[in-house]
Design a protein around this motif. Structure first.
Motif, PDB file in Angstrom:
ATOM      1  N   ILE A  38       0.848  -1.360   0.017  1.00  0.00           N
ATOM      2  CA  ILE A  38      -0.246   0.017  -0.153  1.00  0.00           C
ATOM      3  C   ILE A  38       1.076   1.014   0.496  1.00  0.00           C
ATOM      4  CG2 ILE A  38      -1.547   1.313   1.368  1.00  0.00           C
ATOM      5  CD1 ILE A  38      -2.606  -1.185   2.213  1.00  0.00           C
ATOM      6  N   GLN A  39       1.651   0.864   0.416  1.00  0.00           N
ATOM      7  CA  GLN A  39       2.887   3.078   0.973  1.00  0.00           C
ATOM      8  C   GLN A  39       3.726   2.996  -0.654  1.00  0.00           C
ATOM      9  OE1 GLN A  39       5.377   1.504   3.629  1.00  0.00           O
ATOM     10  NE2 GLN A  39       4.034   1.565   5.470  1.00  0.00           N
ATOM     11  N   LYS A  42       0.963   4.282  -2.702  1.00  0.00           N
ATOM     12  CA  LYS A  42       0.889   5.652  -2.788  1.00  0.00           C
ATOM     13  C   LYS A  42       2.187   6.223  -3.328  1.00  0.00           C
ATOM     14  CE  LYS A  42      -1.790   5.271   1.540  1.00  0.00           C
ATOM     15  NZ  LYS A  42      -1.731   4.794   2.745  1.00  0.00           N
ATOM     16  N   SER A  43       3.368   6.058  -3.328  1.00  0.00           N
ATOM     17  CA  SER A  43       4.246   6.741  -3.601  1.00  0.00           C
ATOM     18  C   SER A  43       4.969   6.610  -5.033  1.00  0.00           C
ATOM     19  CB  SER A  43       5.722   6.086  -2.562  1.00  0.00           C
ATOM     20  OG  SER A  43       5.887   4.839  -2.761  1.00  0.00           O
ATOM     21  N   THR A  45       3.298   5.039  -7.083  1.00  0.00           N
ATOM     22  CA  THR A  45       1.718   5.104  -8.407  1.00  0.00           C
ATOM     23  C   THR A  45       2.256   3.812  -9.617  1.00  0.00           C
ATOM     24  OG1 THR A  45       1.941   7.331  -8.192  1.00  0.00           O
ATOM     25  CG2 THR A  45       0.410   6.793  -9.566  1.00  0.00           C
ATOM     26  N   VAL A  66      -7.626  -0.877  -1.555  1.00  0.00           N
ATOM     27  CA  VAL A  66      -6.997   0.337  -1.935  1.00  0.00           C
ATOM     28  C   VAL A  66      -6.190   0.954  -3.491  1.00  0.00           C
ATOM     29  CG1 VAL A  66      -5.515   1.492  -0.746  1.00  0.00           C
ATOM     30  CG2 VAL A  66      -6.305  -0.055   0.337  1.00  0.00           C
ATOM     31  N   LEU A  70      -7.604   3.863  -4.918  1.00  0.00           N
ATOM     32  CA  LEU A  70      -6.421   5.297  -5.323  1.00  0.00           C
ATOM     33  C   LEU A  70      -5.962   5.151  -6.833  1.00  0.00           C
ATOM     34  CD1 LEU A  70      -3.362   4.540  -2.422  1.00  0.00           C
ATOM     35  CD2 LEU A  70      -5.081   6.505  -2.569  1.00  0.00           C
ATOM     36  N   HIS A  71      -5.868   4.674  -7.481  1.00  0.00           N
ATOM     37  CA  HIS A  71      -5.293   4.852  -8.815  1.00  0.00           C
ATOM     38  C   HIS A  71      -6.571   2.948  -9.419  1.00  0.00           C
ATOM     39  CE1 HIS A  71      -2.093   6.729  -7.460  1.00  0.00           C
ATOM     40  NE2 HIS A  71      -1.915   6.099  -6.718  1.00  0.00           N
TER      41      HIS A  71
END
Length: 113
Positions: A38-39, A42-43, A45, A66, A70-71
């Protein structure tokens, strides 16, 4: 360059896939837990994420959920060594683009990517 994230705790599989796709010109990132996955989502992409359903700290279904929140356009490949129709159905409902059962052939994976 296409960014490819592998979220899997089986180090041998991760290294094999990473080496293969790095040689194909992809930027490959890895995570051994759902939290690290998940990190990374987020970082980094990523354009493509490959997520194992059985992770040491959480279900891969949560990571998939998630990732898609997010995407939404990220291509997500879910893989597992366990055949469970309920989990397969849930993964597809959450937006999984491809579902692979381990062991899988790297040529088949590349075709799906």
């Amino acid at each position: 360059m296409i960014k490819f994230l592998i979220v899997d705790d089986e180090q041998g599989i991760v290294e094999e896939i990473k080496e293969f796709f790095t040689e194909e010109g992809y930027e490959v990132h890895t995570a051994g837990t759902g939290e690290h996955g998940i990190q990374a989502i987020k970082s980094v992409t990523p354009d493509i994420a490959m997520i194992d359903l059985k992770l040491p700290d959480m279900s891969g279904l949560l990571v998939l959920k998630v990732a898609k929140e997010l995407h939404p356009l990220m291509k997500v490949i879910v893989n597992t060594g366990y055949v469970d129709q309920r989990m397969t159905d849930q993964a597809l409902e959450l937006g999984c683009d491809v579902f692979l059962h381990k062991p899988f052939d790297l040529a088949k994976l590349k075709e799906e990517v």
